[in-house]
Design a protein around this motif. Structure first.
Motif, short mmCIF file in Angstrom:
data_model
loop_
_atom_site.label_atom_id
_atom_site.label_comp_id
_atom_site.label_asym_id
_atom_site.label_seq_id
_atom_site.Cartn_x
_atom_site.Cartn_y
_atom_site.Cartn_z
N CYS A 45 -14.21 -92.90 -24.06
CA CYS A 45 -13.22 -93.93 -24.34
C CYS A 45 -11.84 -93.29 -24.27
O CYS A 45 -11.55 -92.34 -25.00
N ALA A 97 -13.41 -97.93 -21.92
CA ALA A 97 -14.72 -97.32 -22.10
C ALA A 97 -15.39 -97.12 -20.76
O ALA A 97 -15.26 -97.96 -19.86
N ILE A 137 -21.01 -89.01 -32.33
CA ILE A 137 -19.65 -89.42 -31.97
C ILE A 137 -18.72 -88.22 -32.12
O ILE A 137 -18.89 -87.40 -33.03
N TRP A 178 -17.46 -96.79 -32.12
CA TRP A 178 -18.17 -97.36 -30.99
C TRP A 178 -18.96 -98.56 -31.50
O TRP A 178 -19.71 -98.45 -32.48
N CYS A 237 -15.26 -99.40 -27.51
CA CYS A 237 -14.62 -98.56 -28.51
C CYS A 237 -13.38 -99.28 -29.03
O CYS A 237 -12.76 -100.07 -28.31
#
Length: 118
Positions: free
Chosen positions: A21, A5, A70, A37, A96
């Protein structure tokens, strides 16, 4: 299998950050897994803030809904978290991993620190 990450930092309230990530794993396939996450603030348990299915459908905790987005790029083995309108309570170490944890066989790693402060 490793997950790295990055992208954290210090930002003022109302600001934005984009976390990344990167997945790496010889012989492993990233795309079928639900990825998430997570964040952990000092003294608190690690919590899931957002998750994304292989088809890029995203789900969010109530605390970040409408502010965080996301996304994933299966071709690049990457997962992202766009964070807008950041609040001091978003301050945490962000990680992550697969959802649920362990499905991908990756450890937590060091995560990336997000600090929201004026």
């Amino acid at each position: 299998v490793q997950l790295q990450a990055s992208g954290g930092g210090l930002v003022q309230p109302g600001g934005s950050l984009r976390l990344s990530c990167a997945f790496s794993g010889s012989g492993s396939i990233f795309s079928p897994y639900v990825m998430g996450w997570f964040r952990q603030a000092p003294g608190n348990q690690r919590e899931l803030t957002a998750r994304i299915k292989s088809d890029s459908t995203g789900y969010y905790s109530d605390s970040v809904k409408g502010r965080f987005t996301i996304s994933r790029d299966n071709a690049k083995n990457m997962v992202y978290l766009e964070m807008n309108n950041l609040k001091p309570e978003d301050t945490a170490q962000y990680y992550c991993n697969s959802v649920p944890f362990g499905k991908l066989g990756a450890e937590w790693g060091q995560g990336t620190q997000v600090t929201v402060s004026s």
